[in-house]
Motif scaffolding. Sequence first.
Motif, short mmCIF file in Angstrom:
data_model
loop_
_atom_site.label_atom_id
_atom_site.label_comp_id
_atom_site.label_asym_id
_atom_site.label_seq_id
_atom_site.Cartn_x
_atom_site.Cartn_y
_atom_site.Cartn_z
N HIS A 12 0.83 -1.20 0.00
CA HIS A 12 0.00 0.00 0.00
C HIS A 12 0.87 1.25 0.00
CE1 HIS A 12 0.56 -0.58 4.44
NE2 HIS A 12 0.56 0.75 4.47
N VAL A 13 0.24 2.37 -0.27
CA VAL A 13 0.88 3.68 -0.20
C VAL A 13 0.04 4.52 0.76
CG1 VAL A 13 1.48 5.78 -1.48
CG2 VAL A 13 1.76 3.53 -2.57
N THR A 14 0.70 5.21 1.69
CA THR A 14 0.00 6.05 2.67
C THR A 14 0.43 7.50 2.51
OG1 THR A 14 -0.34 4.27 4.26
CG2 THR A 14 -0.33 6.51 5.14
N ALA A 15 -0.58 8.39 2.42
CA ALA A 15 -0.31 9.80 2.17
C ALA A 15 -1.05 10.68 3.16
CB ALA A 15 -0.71 10.15 0.74
N ILE A 16 -0.77 11.97 3.09
CA ILE A 16 -1.37 12.97 3.99
C ILE A 16 -2.32 13.83 3.18
CG2 ILE A 16 -0.87 14.91 5.53
CD1 ILE A 16 1.96 13.65 5.90
N ALA A 17 -3.51 14.05 3.72
CA ALA A 17 -4.53 14.83 3.02
C ALA A 17 -5.04 15.95 3.90
CB ALA A 17 -5.69 13.92 2.60
N GLY A 18 -5.83 16.82 3.27
CA GLY A 18 -6.53 17.88 3.98
C GLY A 18 -7.90 17.38 4.43
N PRO A 19 -8.97 18.17 4.25
CA PRO A 19 -10.29 17.81 4.78
C PRO A 19 -10.77 16.42 4.38
CG PRO A 19 -10.28 20.07 3.99
CD PRO A 19 -8.96 19.49 3.58
N ALA A 20 -11.29 15.70 5.36
CA ALA A 20 -11.64 14.29 5.17
C ALA A 20 -12.70 14.08 4.08
CB ALA A 20 -12.12 13.69 6.49
N GLN A 21 -13.76 14.90 4.10
CA GLN A 21 -14.83 14.71 3.13
C GLN A 21 -14.34 14.94 1.70
OE1 GLN A 21 -18.30 13.75 3.91
NE2 GLN A 21 -17.96 13.22 1.76
N ARG A 22 -13.50 15.95 1.52
CA ARG A 22 -12.95 16.23 0.19
C ARG A 22 -12.10 15.06 -0.30
NH1 ARG A 22 -9.08 21.39 -0.39
NH2 ARG A 22 -7.55 19.92 0.48
N ASN A 23 -11.30 14.51 0.58
CA ASN A 23 -10.47 13.35 0.25
C ASN A 23 -11.34 12.15 -0.14
OD1 ASN A 23 -8.94 10.75 1.78
ND2 ASN A 23 -7.64 11.98 0.45
N LEU A 24 -12.35 11.90 0.67
CA LEU A 24 -13.27 10.78 0.42
C LEU A 24 -13.98 10.94 -0.92
CD1 LEU A 24 -14.36 8.26 1.94
CD2 LEU A 24 -16.13 9.73 2.89
N ASP A 25 -14.48 12.14 -1.19
CA ASP A 25 -15.20 12.39 -2.44
C ASP A 25 -14.31 12.17 -3.66
OD1 ASP A 25 -17.48 13.00 -1.05
OD2 ASP A 25 -17.27 15.18 -1.24
N PHE A 26 -13.08 12.68 -3.59
CA PHE A 26 -12.21 12.58 -4.76
C PHE A 26 -11.90 11.13 -5.10
CE2 PHE A 26 -8.11 12.46 -6.94
CZ PHE A 26 -8.35 13.35 -7.98
N ILE A 62 -4.05 -0.64 -2.61
CA ILE A 62 -4.50 0.13 -1.45
C ILE A 62 -3.76 1.47 -1.32
CG2 ILE A 62 -4.91 0.06 1.03
CD1 ILE A 62 -4.28 -3.06 0.71
N LEU A 63 -4.52 2.56 -1.45
CA LEU A 63 -4.00 3.89 -1.18
C LEU A 63 -4.69 4.40 0.08
CD1 LEU A 63 -2.35 6.40 -1.96
CD2 LEU A 63 -4.22 7.06 -3.50
N THR A 64 -3.90 4.78 1.08
CA THR A 64 -4.47 5.17 2.36
C THR A 64 -4.10 6.61 2.69
OG1 THR A 64 -2.92 4.80 4.23
CG2 THR A 64 -3.62 2.85 3.01
N PHE A 65 -4.94 7.24 3.53
CA PHE A 65 -4.73 8.65 3.87
C PHE A 65 -4.97 8.91 5.34
CE2 PHE A 65 -5.57 8.95 -0.63
CZ PHE A 65 -4.69 9.93 -1.05
N PHE A 66 -4.14 9.81 5.88
CA PHE A 66 -4.41 10.49 7.14
C PHE A 66 -4.92 11.88 6.76
CE2 PHE A 66 -0.43 8.02 8.39
CZ PHE A 66 -1.13 6.96 8.96
N PRO A 67 -6.23 12.16 6.89
CA PRO A 67 -6.72 13.50 6.57
C PRO A 67 -6.73 14.42 7.79
CG PRO A 67 -8.57 11.94 6.71
CD PRO A 67 -7.33 11.20 7.13
N TRP A 68 -6.04 15.54 7.66
CA TRP A 68 -6.03 16.58 8.70
C TRP A 68 -6.66 17.85 8.13
CZ3 TRP A 68 -1.28 13.59 9.02
CH2 TRP A 68 -1.15 12.90 10.23
#
Length: 314
Positions: A12-26, A62-68
């Motif tokens: 998998h690859v794990t990345a850092i994102a901004g707002p959770a809903q925006r990340n989920l929608d994209f 699997i692409l994973t995110f920590f959204p802050w």
Amino acid sequence: MTTKTNTHGIHHVTAIAGPAQRNLDFYTRVLGLRLVKKTVNFDDPGTYHFYFGDEAGSPGTILTFFPWEHVAPGRLGVGETQETVFRVPEGAVGYWTHRFVEKGVAHDAPARRFGESIVSFRDPDGMRLAIVGVPGIENEPAWTGGDVPAEFAIRGFHSVNLLLKDAAPTGAILTDVLGFTEIGREESLVRFKAGDTAIGGIVDIHVAGSFLPGRMGGGSVHHIAFRAADDAEELAMVKKLAENHGLHTTEQKDRNYFRSVYFREPGHVLFEIATDVPGFAIDEPLASLGQSLKLPPVYESRRSDIEKVLPEVA
């Protein structure tokens, strides 16, 4: 019985994102991936950890995110992942180029890399992504629960592209420990392939020389995880890292869906070795993956407090 070469490649690859809903929608609506797990950052349970992938969350998809919510943007530089690349059927490249225009997704003109068509694009946080058209994968299974028709859908990872000062030290880890072989060079890229692994089987190293170091933030890849079939294979890799390269990993960490060790490779990218087992269906049925918030047992008693601080997503 699965041959050993089939267990290698990207897990998998794990990345850092901004707002959770925006990340989920994209990732679910624009890219058509499945949300296979909605959990929390095990080291910071006030933050979500989203896992996107194919129907089952198979290794290599699997692409994973920590959204802050208010994360500062990262800066691309030497010592990090430059681009995360998805596989699509060769005939789907035109569809994706049109979709990026239609959805307002920042993207580059189609190009060629190692003889394949590639379109680079960015997510809302500026994370660098790409699709590559791969011949002969039209009949591979695809997640069809999103907005992208099956014939055009993403089929897991094609590759990751690491921006490094030099290819050789990292290449030694890829080839001696992680099951890859150098298979080609093109301009400043060195390509490594993990045996006959089709999904997530390629790592490209972009040799950049002395360039600004990267700075972690929104849109940055935090780490890349590589596959080990099970605990025994992971332990063998840990031993080889120490004995042949003088590199030591963390202790094994139980991530519920896989068991992991972490280390900094010579180019300073954070690498993880993750087991294929037990997988994402261990705590919810395949049909309803990603629908409810799953917590590790250590946090279950704090569920109500954790749910209060997590942003609402739909």
